[in-house]
Design an enzyme around this catalytic site. Sequence first.
Site, PDB file in Angstrom:
ATOM      1  N   GLY A 117       0.789  -1.228   0.000  1.00  0.00           N
ATOM      2  CA  GLY A 117       0.000   0.000   0.000  1.00  0.00           C
ATOM      3  C   GLY A 117       0.819   1.276   0.000  1.00  0.00           C
ATOM      4  O   GLY A 117       0.307   2.344  -0.309  1.00  0.00           O
ATOM      5  N   ASP A 118       2.094   1.182   0.351  1.00  0.00           N
ATOM      6  CA  ASP A 118       2.982   2.358   0.336  1.00  0.00           C
ATOM      7  C   ASP A 118       4.402   1.884   0.047  1.00  0.00           C
ATOM      8  O   ASP A 118       5.353   2.277   0.708  1.00  0.00           O
ATOM      9  CB  ASP A 118       2.911   3.092   1.677  1.00  0.00           C
ATOM     10  CG  ASP A 118       3.576   4.461   1.638  1.00  0.00           C
ATOM     11  OD1 ASP A 118       3.711   5.021   0.536  1.00  0.00           O
ATOM     12  OD2 ASP A 118       3.959   4.974   2.706  1.00  0.00           O
ATOM     13  N   LEU A 119       4.529   1.064  -0.974  1.00  0.00           N
ATOM     14  CA  LEU A 119       5.807   0.419  -1.264  1.00  0.00           C
ATOM     15  C   LEU A 119       6.709   1.377  -2.032  1.00  0.00           C
ATOM     16  O   LEU A 119       6.432   1.737  -3.176  1.00  0.00           O
ATOM     17  CB  LEU A 119       5.570  -0.850  -2.088  1.00  0.00           C
ATOM     18  CG  LEU A 119       6.790  -1.754  -2.300  1.00  0.00           C
ATOM     19  CD1 LEU A 119       7.311  -2.287  -0.980  1.00  0.00           C
ATOM     20  CD2 LEU A 119       6.419  -2.911  -3.231  1.00  0.00           C
ATOM     21  N   ASN A 121      10.777   2.333   2.288  1.00  0.00           N
ATOM     22  CA  ASN A 121      10.115   1.292   3.058  1.00  0.00           C
ATOM     23  C   ASN A 121      10.643  -0.100   2.727  1.00  0.00           C
ATOM     24  O   ASN A 121       9.967  -1.107   2.972  1.00  0.00           O
ATOM     25  CB  ASN A 121       8.599   1.344   2.822  1.00  0.00           C
ATOM     26  CG  ASN A 121       7.937   2.451   3.613  1.00  0.00           C
ATOM     27  OD1 ASN A 121       8.505   2.969   4.565  1.00  0.00           O
ATOM     28  ND2 ASN A 121       6.728   2.838   3.216  1.00  0.00           N
TER      29      ASN A 121
END
Length: 301
Positions: A184-186, A190
Site C-alpha cells: 500500500g505504500d511500497l 520502506n
Amino acid sequence: MIEVPEALARSTVEREGESGAEWIAELPGLVDELLERWGCEFDGAVMHGGVGVIVPVRRRDESSAVVKVSFPHPGNVHEPDAFAAWGGRGAVLLHERVDERFAMLAEVEDGDEVAAVAGRVGRRLAIPAPPGLPRLRERADAWEEDLRKDAVALPHSVPGRVVDAAVATVRELGRVQPDILIHGDLHAGNILRADREPWLAVDPKGYVGDPAYDGGTLLKSRALTLLEADDLPKAVHRVLDMFAEAAEIDRVRVERWAQFHAVQAAFWGRRHGFRRARGGPGLDWLIAFADRLAELLTERA
C-alpha cells in the site's frame, strides 16, 4: 526516558491539535512502559517518521529490534495485521504488538534505500488477504469524486484529458480489485537491506487490492531522482518496466496506477502541500513536476 524529536512534536501538534499535544506528552512514558513490558533496552538514537517514533532496542537474547509507536489514527490500524499475515515472508518479523497503543516490537536490519527490488518484494507480499483489512475498491467512489471536485475547484493547469485518464483508471481498475494483500505504500524508503532475506518491507498500510497499485507509490518516491534525469520519459519508463517485470504483473496496469497517483499528487499538493515543502518555490517546483509526470504518463498510456 526518550526525548521526542522536535520535528515530530511540532508536526504532530500542528496536524492534530490538542490530541496531538497530549500524545506527545505521554509518548516518553509509553515507550518506557513498552521497553519494560518487552524486556528491551535502548540501543541507539531515536528516529521518527511522519506519524511516530522508532526506537532501536536490544532484546534479552541480544538481538536487535525496534519499538515503533504511531499516533492513534485509522490509517495506522492495519500495519501489524499485515505484518502478522506475512509472517516474515518479504517483510520484517513482528515480535510483539499492543494494538490499543499503536505499538509494535519488530525485527530490524541495516537500512538501505533500493527501488530496483521493489517489484520482487511486492510479489512476495502479494498473498491472499485475511478478512478485516481495508479494501481499496471501497475507496473508488471517493477517489473519483475527489478527482472531479479538485479539477473544478482548484486553480491548475492539468489538462482535462489527464484527469479523465485518472478517472477511467478508477472506474476500470479501481472498482474491481483482487483480494490480495499488498503493501500500500511500497517505495524505496520502506524497503530495508537484510540478512535473513536480501530485502524486507517495513511500514505497510495493509491494503487489499491490485498489486500494480504499488507501482505508483514507488514512482512517486523516485521523484527527486527522476528530476535529475537527462531523459525523463526514458527514466520513468525504466522504473515502471523494472517494477512490473520483477513483480510479474501487467505493465499497462502499473502505468495506469502510476498516472492516477501522479494526478492525485498534483491536486493534493495544491490543497495541502507535501512533506518536503508546504509552501513557497519548493512547493511550486514539486507541483509542476507532478503535473509534468501526470501528463507524461497519460501520453504513454
